[in-house]
Scaffold this motif. Structure first.
Motif, mmCIF file in Angstrom:
data_model
loop_
_atom_site.group_PDB
_atom_site.id
_atom_site.type_symbol
_atom_site.label_atom_id
_atom_site.label_comp_id
_atom_site.label_asym_id
_atom_site.label_seq_id
_atom_site.Cartn_x
_atom_site.Cartn_y
_atom_site.Cartn_z
ATOM 1 N N TYR A 10 24.583 46.094 11.602
ATOM 2 C CA TYR A 10 24.853 47.527 11.732
ATOM 3 C C TYR A 10 25.578 47.878 13.029
ATOM 4 C CZ TYR A 10 21.302 47.712 8.122
ATOM 5 O OH TYR A 10 20.603 47.510 6.971
ATOM 6 N N ILE A 35 26.429 55.613 11.158
ATOM 7 C CA ILE A 35 25.799 54.316 10.939
ATOM 8 C C ILE A 35 26.667 53.548 9.945
ATOM 9 C CG2 ILE A 35 23.757 53.109 10.098
ATOM 10 C CD1 ILE A 35 22.171 55.689 10.817
ATOM 11 N N ILE A 46 25.080 61.204 10.087
ATOM 12 C CA ILE A 46 23.912 62.074 10.019
ATOM 13 C C ILE A 46 23.955 63.051 11.185
ATOM 14 C CG2 ILE A 46 22.472 60.463 8.728
ATOM 15 C CD1 ILE A 46 21.115 59.674 11.348
ATOM 16 N N LEU A 50 18.150 65.488 10.454
ATOM 17 C CA LEU A 50 18.111 64.064 10.127
ATOM 18 C C LEU A 50 18.479 63.221 11.350
ATOM 19 C CD1 LEU A 50 17.519 62.066 7.874
ATOM 20 C CD2 LEU A 50 19.907 62.243 7.167
ATOM 21 N N ALA A 51 19.477 63.666 12.099
ATOM 22 C CA ALA A 51 19.872 62.952 13.321
ATOM 23 C C ALA A 51 18.756 63.005 14.357
ATOM 24 C CB ALA A 51 21.160 63.541 13.891
ATOM 25 N N SER A 53 15.563 63.228 13.727
ATOM 26 C CA SER A 53 14.529 62.321 13.244
ATOM 27 C C SER A 53 14.890 60.865 13.543
ATOM 28 C CB SER A 53 14.341 62.524 11.737
ATOM 29 O OG SER A 53 13.444 61.586 11.217
ATOM 30 N N PHE A 54 16.141 60.526 13.350
ATOM 31 C CA PHE A 54 16.627 59.171 13.641
ATOM 32 C C PHE A 54 16.431 58.856 15.123
ATOM 33 C CE2 PHE A 54 20.094 56.375 15.042
ATOM 34 C CZ PHE A 54 19.875 55.274 14.243
ATOM 35 N N ILE A 76 16.979 51.006 11.013
ATOM 36 C CA ILE A 76 18.309 51.543 10.696
ATOM 37 C C ILE A 76 18.604 51.412 9.209
ATOM 38 C CG2 ILE A 76 20.789 51.204 11.074
ATOM 39 C CD1 ILE A 76 20.013 50.386 13.990
ATOM 40 N N TYR A 79 18.097 54.437 6.991
ATOM 41 C CA TYR A 79 19.120 55.481 7.060
ATOM 42 C C TYR A 79 20.432 54.986 6.448
ATOM 43 C CZ TYR A 79 16.042 58.213 10.009
ATOM 44 O OH TYR A 79 14.982 58.948 10.467
ATOM 45 N N MET A 82 21.312 55.340 2.712
ATOM 46 C CA MET A 82 21.818 56.615 2.191
ATOM 47 C C MET A 82 23.343 56.681 2.187
ATOM 48 S SD MET A 82 19.200 59.382 3.856
ATOM 49 C CE MET A 82 19.000 58.655 5.480
#
Length: 90
Positions: A10, A35, A46, A50-51, A53-54, A76, A79, A82
């Motif tokens: 990633y 990502i 994101i 959501l960002a 939370s990441f 990772i 996420y 998605m």
């Protein structure tokens, strides 16, 4: 734009944009994370909740002392799964 993470699986890049609109007198902040799943050749951007939370999840891994490449990749992956956009070379 700042590359935060680059493993065999990633890439995570953080975007932090600040747009000052002199005409409207506003200062907007917008950012997020891109990502890229190298094996699936997919990417996702994101932002917003959501960002956030990441970012909190990654910080929690570091706080718990679980910041190995395998542990970060596992996190990772949730996420990256998605991602629907194919990576295109320009």
């Amino acid at each position: 734009m700042q590359m935060l993470y680059n493993s065999d699986s990633y890439i995570v890049v953080q975007f932090d944009e600040r747009n000052a609109d002199a005409w409207a007198g506003t200062n907007l902040q917008r950012g997020g994370f891109e990502i890229v799943d190298k094996f699936a050749r997919k990417e996702i951007f994101i932002e917003g909740a959501l960002a956030a939370s990441f970012e909190l999840g990654v910080q929690a891994l570091f706080d718990e002392g679980r910041s190995s490449e395998d542990e970060l990749d596992d996190f990772i992956e949730g996420y990256a799964a998605m991602g629907q956009t194919s990576v295109q070379m320009h």
